[in-house]
Design a protein around this motif. Sequence first.
Motif, PDB file in Angstrom:
ATOM      1  N   TRP A 168       0.679  -1.286   0.077  1.00  0.00           N
ATOM      2  CA  TRP A 168       0.193   0.118  -0.296  1.00  0.00           C
ATOM      3  C   TRP A 168       0.572   1.480   0.242  1.00  0.00           C
ATOM      4  O   TRP A 168       0.799   2.548  -0.521  1.00  0.00           O
ATOM      5  CB  TRP A 168      -0.741  -0.049   1.312  1.00  0.00           C
ATOM      6  N   HIS A 189      -5.662  -4.608  -4.369  1.00  0.00           N
ATOM      7  CA  HIS A 189      -6.748  -5.491  -3.720  1.00  0.00           C
ATOM      8  C   HIS A 189      -6.710  -6.601  -4.073  1.00  0.00           C
ATOM      9  O   HIS A 189      -6.353  -8.103  -3.596  1.00  0.00           O
ATOM     10  CB  HIS A 189      -8.117  -5.283  -3.412  1.00  0.00           C
ATOM     11  N   ARG A 221      -4.923 -10.326  -2.355  1.00  0.00           N
ATOM     12  CA  ARG A 221      -5.070 -11.581  -2.207  1.00  0.00           C
ATOM     13  C   ARG A 221      -4.963 -12.149  -2.877  1.00  0.00           C
ATOM     14  O   ARG A 221      -5.208 -13.952  -2.339  1.00  0.00           O
ATOM     15  CB  ARG A 221      -7.065 -12.045  -2.843  1.00  0.00           C
TER      16      ARG A 221
END
Length: 58
Positions: free
Chosen positions: A33, A49, A53
């Motif tokens: 991030w 994201h 994942r």
Amino acid sequence: MRQIYIEEIEKFYEKTNDEYFITFVANGVYALWRKWLMNGQDKSIEEIHELIRKIVTI
């Protein structure tokens, strides 16, 4: 800020009861991030994201 984030990740993954996994995920996601923000959000948040994942479910 980083410490708050890590504490929240620890709560989220506490059921795994694996401190090494939690440390890996917390620091890896934080770094990803941070890089994304420092790069001017050059990808969509959905792409970031999805990458997270994929990494966490390997």
